[in-house]
Design a protein around this motif. Structure first.
Motif, PDB file in Angstrom:
ATOM      1  N   GLU A  82    -105.105  22.693 -12.287  1.00  0.00           N
ATOM      2  CA  GLU A  82    -106.275  21.840 -12.546  1.00  0.00           C
ATOM      3  C   GLU A  82    -107.417  22.112 -11.576  1.00  0.00           C
ATOM      4  N   ASP A  83    -107.190  22.999 -10.609  1.00  0.00           N
ATOM      5  CA  ASP A  83    -108.185  23.255  -9.567  1.00  0.00           C
ATOM      6  C   ASP A  83    -108.545  21.978  -8.809  1.00  0.00           C
ATOM      7  N   ALA A  84    -107.567  21.127  -8.609  1.00  0.00           N
ATOM      8  CA  ALA A  84    -107.833  19.865  -7.908  1.00  0.00           C
ATOM      9  C   ALA A  84    -108.090  20.143  -6.434  1.00  0.00           C
ATOM     10  N   ASP A  85    -109.016  19.369  -5.851  1.00  0.00           N
ATOM     11  CA  ASP A  85    -109.202  19.518  -4.408  1.00  0.00           C
ATOM     12  C   ASP A  85    -108.911  18.212  -3.656  1.00  0.00           C
ATOM     13  N   ILE A  86    -108.376  17.226  -4.356  1.00  0.00           N
ATOM     14  CA  ILE A  86    -107.877  15.994  -3.713  1.00  0.00           C
ATOM     15  C   ILE A  86    -106.610  15.583  -4.465  1.00  0.00           C
ATOM     16  N   ILE A  87    -105.634  15.081  -3.734  1.00  0.00           N
ATOM     17  CA  ILE A  87    -104.460  14.471  -4.367  1.00  0.00           C
ATOM     18  C   ILE A  87    -104.565  12.964  -4.154  1.00  0.00           C
ATOM     19  N   ILE A  88    -104.392  12.208  -5.255  1.00  0.00           N
ATOM     20  CA  ILE A  88    -104.328  10.744  -5.121  1.00  0.00           C
ATOM     21  C   ILE A  88    -102.928  10.324  -5.562  1.00  0.00           C
ATOM     22  N   LEU A 144    -104.304  20.143   0.686  1.00  0.00           N
ATOM     23  CA  LEU A 144    -105.410  19.327   0.182  1.00  0.00           C
ATOM     24  C   LEU A 144    -105.389  17.953   0.847  1.00  0.00           C
ATOM     25  N   PRO A 145    -106.537  17.267   0.887  1.00  0.00           N
ATOM     26  CA  PRO A 145    -106.532  15.891   1.399  1.00  0.00           C
ATOM     27  C   PRO A 145    -105.769  14.948   0.458  1.00  0.00           C
ATOM     28  N   VAL A 146    -105.227  13.872   1.002  1.00  0.00           N
ATOM     29  CA  VAL A 146    -104.465  12.944   0.165  1.00  0.00           C
ATOM     30  C   VAL A 146    -104.935  11.502   0.352  1.00  0.00           C
ATOM     31  N   VAL A 147    -105.111  10.834  -0.784  1.00  0.00           N
ATOM     32  CA  VAL A 147    -105.500   9.415  -0.807  1.00  0.00           C
ATOM     33  C   VAL A 147    -104.313   8.636  -1.359  1.00  0.00           C
ATOM     34  N   ILE A 148    -103.935   7.583  -0.666  1.00  0.00           N
ATOM     35  CA  ILE A 148    -102.734   6.828  -1.025  1.00  0.00           C
ATOM     36  C   ILE A 148    -103.123   5.440  -1.528  1.00  0.00           C
ATOM     37  N   GLY A 193    -113.865   5.532  -6.175  1.00  0.00           N
ATOM     38  CA  GLY A 193    -114.729   6.718  -6.183  1.00  0.00           C
ATOM     39  C   GLY A 193    -115.627   6.775  -4.947  1.00  0.00           C
ATOM     40  N   ASP A 194    -116.148   5.609  -4.530  1.00  0.00           N
ATOM     41  CA  ASP A 194    -117.035   5.581  -3.364  1.00  0.00           C
ATOM     42  C   ASP A 194    -116.299   6.014  -2.093  1.00  0.00           C
ATOM     43  N   TYR A 195    -115.025   5.652  -2.011  1.00  0.00           N
ATOM     44  CA  TYR A 195    -114.283   5.971  -0.791  1.00  0.00           C
ATOM     45  C   TYR A 195    -113.866   7.429  -0.715  1.00  0.00           C
ATOM     46  N   ILE A 196    -113.629   8.032  -1.874  1.00  0.00           N
ATOM     47  CA  ILE A 196    -113.066   9.389  -1.835  1.00  0.00           C
ATOM     48  C   ILE A 196    -114.104  10.486  -2.042  1.00  0.00           C
ATOM     49  N   LYS A 197    -115.345  10.108  -2.337  1.00  0.00           N
ATOM     50  CA  LYS A 197    -116.310  11.124  -2.797  1.00  0.00           C
ATOM     51  C   LYS A 197    -116.581  12.225  -1.765  1.00  0.00           C
ATOM     52  N   ASN A 198    -116.377  11.924  -0.478  1.00  0.00           N
ATOM     53  CA  ASN A 198    -116.638  12.972   0.518  1.00  0.00           C
ATOM     54  C   ASN A 198    -115.462  13.929   0.701  1.00  0.00           C
ATOM     55  N   LEU A 199    -114.357  13.627   0.057  1.00  0.00           N
ATOM     56  CA  LEU A 199    -113.170  14.465   0.270  1.00  0.00           C
ATOM     57  C   LEU A 199    -113.105  15.665  -0.677  1.00  0.00           C
ATOM     58  N   GLY A 200    -113.733  15.568  -1.840  1.00  0.00           N
ATOM     59  CA  GLY A 200    -113.657  16.671  -2.791  1.00  0.00           C
ATOM     60  C   GLY A 200    -114.302  16.289  -4.103  1.00  0.00           C
ATOM     61  N   GLU A 201    -114.051  17.121  -5.119  1.00  0.00           N
ATOM     62  CA  GLU A 201    -114.751  16.903  -6.392  1.00  0.00           C
ATOM     63  C   GLU A 201    -113.845  16.667  -7.580  1.00  0.00           C
ATOM     64  N   PHE A 236    -116.275  10.494 -11.466  1.00  0.00           N
ATOM     65  CA  PHE A 236    -115.451  11.458 -10.745  1.00  0.00           C
ATOM     66  C   PHE A 236    -114.582  12.247 -11.721  1.00  0.00           C
ATOM     67  N   ASP A 237    -114.387  13.511 -11.421  1.00  0.00           N
ATOM     68  CA  ASP A 237    -113.552  14.352 -12.276  1.00  0.00           C
ATOM     69  C   ASP A 237    -112.089  14.198 -11.822  1.00  0.00           C
ATOM     70  N   TYR A 238    -111.204  13.907 -12.760  1.00  0.00           N
ATOM     71  CA  TYR A 238    -109.793  13.738 -12.364  1.00  0.00           C
ATOM     72  C   TYR A 238    -108.854  13.985 -13.539  1.00  0.00           C
ATOM     73  N   GLU A 239    -107.590  14.189 -13.172  1.00  0.00           N
ATOM     74  CA  GLU A 239    -106.518  14.377 -14.157  1.00  0.00           C
ATOM     75  C   GLU A 239    -105.358  13.493 -13.685  1.00  0.00           C
ATOM     76  N   ILE A 240    -104.733  12.789 -14.637  1.00  0.00           N
ATOM     77  CA  ILE A 240    -103.581  11.955 -14.231  1.00  0.00           C
ATOM     78  C   ILE A 240    -102.300  12.594 -14.734  1.00  0.00           C
ATOM     79  N   GLU A 241    -101.290  12.629 -13.855  1.00  0.00           N
ATOM     80  CA  GLU A 241     -99.968  13.106 -14.270  1.00  0.00           C
ATOM     81  C   GLU A 241     -98.951  12.062 -13.780  1.00  0.00           C
ATOM     82  N   PHE A 242     -98.010  11.692 -14.649  1.00  0.00           N
ATOM     83  CA  PHE A 242     -97.109  10.589 -14.277  1.00  0.00           C
ATOM     84  C   PHE A 242     -95.850  11.071 -13.571  1.00  0.00           C
ATOM     85  N   PHE A 243     -95.433  10.247 -12.611  1.00  0.00           N
ATOM     86  CA  PHE A 243     -94.285  10.528 -11.737  1.00  0.00           C
ATOM     87  C   PHE A 243     -93.006  10.220 -12.492  1.00  0.00           C
ATOM     88  N   LYS A 244     -91.997  11.099 -12.294  1.00  0.00           N
ATOM     89  CA  LYS A 244     -90.763  10.912 -13.059  1.00  0.00           C
ATOM     90  C   LYS A 244     -89.718  10.057 -12.350  1.00  0.00           C
TER      91      LYS A 244
END
Ligand SMILES: NC(=O)c1ccc[n+]([C@@H]2O[C@H](COP(=O)([O-])OP(=O)(O)OC[C@H]3O[C@@H](n4cnc5c(N)ncnc54)[C@H](O)[C@@H]3O)[C@@H](O)[C@H]2O)c1
Ligand SMILES: [Zn+2]
Length: 362
Positions: free
Chosen positions: A81-87, A107-111, A22-30, A55-63
């Motif tokens: 989901e109105d997401a503004d960051i992809i992790i 959108l910005p992406v965190v890997i 959360g500390d690393y990504i907080k400047n990228l979006g909400e 942090f507000d987030y939603e998880i969706e699993f990869f197929k």
């Protein structure tokens, strides 16, 4: 002859860093959409939840496949989901999907890699397959990921074969970058290599030789040591930057050639690349002592050095010629080598590695 170096915006690596994500990504979006390999649910969900507690987030699993259908599914989910960051969290396929989703959603992406098996985490590239797993195309992205966060405890506890495969892929980086730099070929970065990229590729090679065996032992014990940290960095950051900004040459083309043989399909990308690196060294006529050094390294960490190790138990000239011909197809990076290479030369070099390897005690 413009030189270009490209890299992720930030690279973070350490034990339990997932708990501070959360500390690393907080400047990228909400609000984040997390695209997660199913393994995350089983093993890392609690730590991830701790890291994202404010942090507000939603998880969706990869197929399981980085396909256009899967990318579209996540793109729609991100919008809904109105997401503004992809992790992206998982192996190379989850990460490639996440990078593509972020690109199409602008959108910005965190890997967050959970294994250190490929160069996928840091690159500005997604490898797209059909839903049935057949290679379809490379999607070249306009930028590298915004942040790459590697929790070394997660990687240490993953099956060791992934780490060893990552070492196999990383082994090629120095040899390919050096060869294509001589020819001054444009790398995937869009320019010729900087001194920096070539030095990173060399550092990658030296790190593997020095720390590879110790790192494997640590991973077998499921513990994080400084040697393992160094190898994770070599497999992920040095190899990633080294290939993208240094360039590819024979080894990856020969890897692609091997994929025409069904019997190699159970072997990982990195395993095939390691053998192909030895083939490139033979093609180059390198000092036999240097070839022996690399071969010893491969045998010590458990990378293939014979055709049988690659799953090819019935070796025929014809079969190997097919591999060699595919390696030399028109668009292959084998033509980045500083001398002309043809299929006969590659076939002989593939067989020579097998013969040389049999001289060693295994
Ligand atoms: N974009 C690039 O620059 C680039 C570079 C090299 C390879 N690739 C791509 O990467 C993909 C291969 O990557 P991969 O080998 O990571 O494959 P993958 O993503 O399919 O992962 C391999 C397996 O490991 C499992 N896994 C992941 N983390 C784990 C953990 N911590 N513990 C246990 N199991 C775990 C996954 O569930 C999966 O079954 C290919 O699609 C290839 O084309 C991309
Ligand atoms: Zn590779």
């Amino acid at each position: 002859m413009t030189k270009v170096l490209t890299s992720p915006g930030k690279y973070v690596q350490g034990k339990k860093v997932i708990k501070q994500i959360g500390d690393y990504i907080k400047n990228l979006g909400e609000k984040a959409l997390i695209i997660a390999d199913p393994i995350v649910k089983e093993l890392f969900l609690a730590d991830l939840e701790t890291g994202l507690k404010n942090f507000d987030y939603e998880i969706e699993f990869f197929k399981g496949e980085c396909s256009k259908v899967e990318i579209e599914r996540f793109k729609k989910k991100a919008a809904a989901e109105d997401a503004d960051i992809i992790i992206g969290m998982g192996g190379g396929k989850t990460l490639d999907t996440s990078k593509a989703v972020a690109y199409y959603s602008q959108l910005p992406v965190v890997i967050v890699p959970t294994i250190a098996a490929t160069d996928a985490p840091c690159s500005a590239l997604s490898v797209i397959y059909t839903e049935d797993g057949v290679f379809e195309e490379y999607l070249f992205l306009p930028k590298n990921p915004d942040i790459v966060i590697v929790d070394t405890e997660i990687v240490a506890k993953a099956p060791v074969r992934f780490l060893v495969s990552g070492m196999g892929d990383a082994l090629a980086t120095y040899f390919e970058a050096t060869a294509s730099a001589v020819t001054r070929k444009t790398a995937m970065s869009g320019g010729t290599p900087t001194m920096t990229a070539l030095y990173l590729a060399e550092l990658c090679y030296n790190t593997l030789l020095k720390y590879g065996v110790s790192a494997k032992k640590a991973a077998e014990a499921g513990v994080v040591t400084e040697a393992l940290e160094k190898i994770i960095e070599a497999n992920t950051l040095l190899s990633g930057l080294g290939f993208e900004s240094g360039g590819l040459a024979a080894a990856h083309a020969i890897h692609n050639g091997f994929t025409v043989l069904e019997e190699t399909h159970a072997k990982t990308h990195g395993e095939k690349v390691a053998y192909s690196t030895l083939v490139q060294m033979v093609l180059e006529g390198r000092d036999p002592a240097e070839i022996e050094k690399v071969m010893n390294f491969c045998q010590e960490v458990g990378l293939p050095t014979t055709l049988a190790d690659l799953g090819i138990t019935e070796v025929t000239d014809n079969k190997i010629l097919k591999v060699a011909e595919a390696s030399c197809s028109k668009d292959e990076t084998i033509h980045n080598m500083p001398f002309a290479v043809d299929a006969e030369m590659v076939k002989d070099a593939i067989l020579a590695v097998d013969a040389l390897s049999k001289n060693f005690n295994k």
